[in-house]
Motif scaffolding. Structure first.
Motif, short mmCIF file in Angstrom:
data_model
loop_
_atom_site.label_atom_id
_atom_site.label_comp_id
_atom_site.label_asym_id
_atom_site.label_seq_id
_atom_site.Cartn_x
_atom_site.Cartn_y
_atom_site.Cartn_z
N UNK A 67 0.82 -1.21 0.00
CA UNK A 67 0.00 0.00 0.00
C UNK A 67 0.86 1.26 0.00
N UNK A 68 1.92 1.25 0.81
CA UNK A 68 2.69 2.48 1.04
C UNK A 68 3.87 2.65 0.09
N UNK A 69 4.35 1.56 -0.50
CA UNK A 69 5.59 1.64 -1.27
C UNK A 69 5.46 1.06 -2.68
N UNK A 70 4.46 1.45 -3.47
CA UNK A 70 4.30 0.87 -4.80
C UNK A 70 5.32 1.40 -5.80
N UNK A 71 5.64 0.57 -6.78
CA UNK A 71 6.59 0.97 -7.82
C UNK A 71 6.06 2.15 -8.65
N UNK A 72 4.77 2.14 -8.92
CA UNK A 72 4.21 3.17 -9.79
C UNK A 72 4.32 4.56 -9.18
N UNK A 73 4.44 4.63 -7.85
CA UNK A 73 4.61 5.93 -7.18
C UNK A 73 6.07 6.21 -6.83
N UNK A 74 6.97 5.36 -7.35
CA UNK A 74 8.42 5.54 -7.13
C UNK A 74 8.78 5.48 -5.64
N UNK A 75 8.07 4.65 -4.88
CA UNK A 75 8.34 4.52 -3.45
C UNK A 75 8.88 3.14 -3.09
N UNK A 76 9.17 2.33 -4.09
CA UNK A 76 9.68 0.97 -3.87
C UNK A 76 11.16 1.06 -3.54
N UNK A 77 11.48 1.39 -2.28
CA UNK A 77 12.87 1.60 -1.91
C UNK A 77 13.07 1.33 -0.41
N UNK A 78 14.31 1.41 0.01
CA UNK A 78 14.67 1.09 1.40
C UNK A 78 14.06 2.08 2.38
N UNK A 79 14.04 3.37 2.03
CA UNK A 79 13.50 4.37 2.95
C UNK A 79 12.05 4.08 3.30
N UNK A 80 11.27 3.76 2.28
CA UNK A 80 9.85 3.46 2.51
C UNK A 80 9.71 2.17 3.30
N UNK A 81 10.54 1.18 2.96
CA UNK A 81 10.50 -0.09 3.70
C UNK A 81 10.85 0.13 5.17
N UNK A 82 11.84 0.97 5.43
CA UNK A 82 12.25 1.25 6.81
C UNK A 82 11.12 1.90 7.61
N UNK A 83 10.34 2.77 6.96
CA UNK A 83 9.23 3.42 7.66
C UNK A 83 8.16 2.41 8.05
#
Length: 626
Positions: A309-325
């Motif tokens: 929900x929070x870290x989709x690829x289409x929103x360019x949030x598929x990364x470590x920072x989002x995963x850490x949150x």
């Protein structure tokens, strides 16, 4: 060259499985013909990997072979054919031929025509295979998710026997039995889900992610109750040694080509790389391991759904920072997680991913895992639609009889996930406010409305009050402080400006407001005769000699003049008071005099004109005569 390698990489897994004596196991259910006598007996059939098999149950029906549209590639309504069973009659199992269109389309057309199950007769003599859904076909996804009837593939020879009996006028009745499709040795079911963190891989990935979100609540109830033991798995493959230094392998692999995943967009020049997917897959595996060590393996379901929900690829949030949150919100130990993941750039094996590659090879009754997603229940691969109720039925069929948990005997599945770590949602403990809302499917993180005040934010890491009345809820999230009996707040009850330091202070209004030294900054008390002293949130100004300070005009005036004006004001106040008192006394006098005269006049009139019913009234005249 890049396209060739991109097409080649997915098949490296197959070569790995071949090198390790791979076995491909087709999951079967029992098919028993009860009539006619000529073909009576038990036969094998391969369960279709779509629809909803009746795990733990059985179905009885009559086999029908259509007079037209034998391959069921067209809608039967075009031929005015219906297979809806009549009241009191057995359900109809439609027998169709393989070829010319997808297996799923054949079943979909049969279901729309009223069939209760579908048997697909093979068109070549070969061992049974699994009927799977089409790859990356958007149009087929529209009907695949709506298929609810079971289906199975039968051999060519058995299909011919069925057709011959039907054409000869025999009524062919049979039973489809799924009661032994899943082993049920004891009171605990062990199951595993082979999945992927890539959310841009097409229709199957969308279906997988929807299933994970829907099934989370039921999975956690079973796991917390000790009824099941779940474990997630992720498929990886290696890059051939010849290509390990190539740009393609470097972008798709970690640990020097040992663990790879295809490029999500199938474009090496843009977007995310395959190695990004491998790293996130590894992180999700380690989330499970770390959570399992603390006795809470079900936290994996929370992390995976929140990450989707929070870290989709289409929103360019598929990364470590989002995963850490997400990890922080769920209270997972990040240090243990980093230790589990290791160094993806190291030229050495990663124990976690190495174990995954070994697990891909089938053992015992379970075949090799080559299809994503794959669900394995009690070491037997699940076949059918990846849907909550269907999977739950498959899990429940894996319990030894009479040991099923209550969830298997009820249609209601619900757990309050907000009680555990607040569901990973935003929370204001001081005000006892939370964004976690418990639902039938699990929980949602949604900013609440408290006492008519609406909170806004993402619900996971941030919520803040908005609109009228926002300052009544925890001071609107703004700075506030109380000192010397005086309270100061930066909250402004407006949406345009939310937090603003009050007069006499400066700062961001949220975390800090500092006292302004008006004296030092020469913002007040600037007249020549003025003497300034700063106080918290304000200032004090005095004048020299007999002068008084006028704050509104920032000036000093003579105390004598002020006293004269005060004296005259007192005189006028006294005169006004006396005038009001005299006026009041005169009014009272007039009222009493008028009252006395009225009583005398009434007495005289009563003396000279007495009434029969009125006694004689004594008056002052009679008193004088006496």
């Amino acid at each position: 060259m890049m396209k060739q390698l991109l097409c080649f990489l997915p098949w490296l897994l197959l070569s790995l499985l071949v090198m390790t004596e791979a076995r491909f196991v087709v999951e079967k259910n029992s098919l028993s013909v009860t009539s006619p006598e000529t073909i009576k007996g038990t036969h094998d059939s391969a369960i279709g990997n779509f629809g909803i098999p009746q795990y733990g149950g059985s179905m009885a029906g009559t086999v029908v072979y259509p007079r037209e549209n034998h391959k069921s590639c067209k809608e039967f309504s075009d031929f005015s054919i219906s297979f809806k069973s009549q009241p009191g009659a057995l359900p109809i199992f439609l027998l169709v031929d393989r070829g010319d269109c997808f297996f799923a389309l054949k079943v979909w057309n049969a279901q729309k025509a009223g069939a209760s199950a579908v048997l697909v007769a093979d068109n070549v003599d070969e061992p049974l295979i699994t009927m799977d859904t089409p790859e990356e076909d958007v149009s087929s996804a529209k009907y695949i998710e709506n298929i609810t009837i079971p289906s199975a593939l039968v051999t060519k020879s058995f299909g011919e026997k069925l057709k011959k009996a039907i054409s000869g006028g025999d009524m062919v009745n049979l039973n489809l039995d799924w009661r032994e499709a899943v082993p049920h040795p004891d009171d605990r079911v062990e199951y595993e889900l082979w999945t992927n963190s890539n959310d841009e891989c097409g229709v199957k990935c969308d279906m997988l992610m929807e299933f994970v979100k829907d099934f989370k609540g039921a999975a956690q109830i079973l796991e917390k109750g000790g009824f099941t033991q779940f474990r997630p798995h992720y498929i990886t493959w290696y890059c051939p040694h010849t290509f390990t230094l190539s740009r393609q392998c470097k972008s798709q692999c970690i640990n020097k080509g040992r663990y790879c995943a295809p490029d999500p967009e199938q474009d090496f020049s843009s977007g995310y790389d395959g190695k990004d997917v491998v790293v996130e897959n590894l992180r999700q595996l380690c989330v499970y391991k770390v959570a399992n060590e603390t006795g809470k393996p079900w936290v994996w379901w929370d992390y995976v759904t929140d990450f989707q929900i929070r870290c989709p690829m289409k929103e360019k949030k598929y990364n470590k920072d989002c995963a850490d949150s997400v990890i922080k919100s769920l209270g997972i130990d990040s240090r243990k997680l980093d230790k589990c993941m290791g160094d993806p750039d190291a030229d050495m094996d990663n124990p976690v991913l190495k174990e995954e590659q070994d697990a891909q090879v089938g053992k015992g009754s379970r075949g090799d895992v080559t299809i994503l997603p794959t669900l394995v229940v009690n070491n037997r691969q699940y076949r059918g639609k990846l849907e909550k109720s269907a999977v739950l039925k498959a899990l429940c069929s894996g319990f030894e009889e009479t040991t099923e948990p209550a969830i298997c005997l009820s249609t209601e599945v619900e757990s309050n996930e907000c009680l555990d770590n607040n569901g990973g949602c935003w929370q204001d403990k001081s005000a006892n406010i939370t964004a976690c809302k418990d639902t039938f499917r699990g929980r949602v993180c949604e900013c609440p409305t408290v006492d008519g005040v609406r909170f806004k934010g993402d619900g996971y890491s941030h919520c803040e009050p908005s609109g009228p009345g926002r300052c009544t809820i925890n001071n609107g999230g703004c700075w506030h402080e109380e000192r010397d009996g005086h309270a100061f707040s930066a909250c402004v009850d407006k949406d345009i400006v939310k937090c603003q330091c009050p007069p006499g202070f400066k700062g961001d209004g949220i975390k800090k407001c500092e006292d302004i030294n008006e004296c030092k900054e020469k913002k007040a008390c600037q007249c020549p005769e003025c003497s300034c002293k700063n106080t918290w949130g304000s200032f004090e100004c005095s004048c020299s000699g007999d002068l008084l300070y006028m704050r509104d005009h920032d000036t000093c005036i003579s105390k004598t003049g002020a006293q004269v004006r005060s004296a005259w004001a007192a005189v006028w106040l006294i005169m006004l008071s006396l005038g009001l008192a005299a006026g009041g006394a005169y009014l009272v006098y007039k009222y009493r005099l008028r009252q006395y005269m009225d009583s005398e006049i009434r007495a005289i009139m009563a003396q000279y004109m007495p009434l029969d019913s009125q006694p004689e009234v004594q008056n002052h005249v009679n008193d004088e005569r006496a």
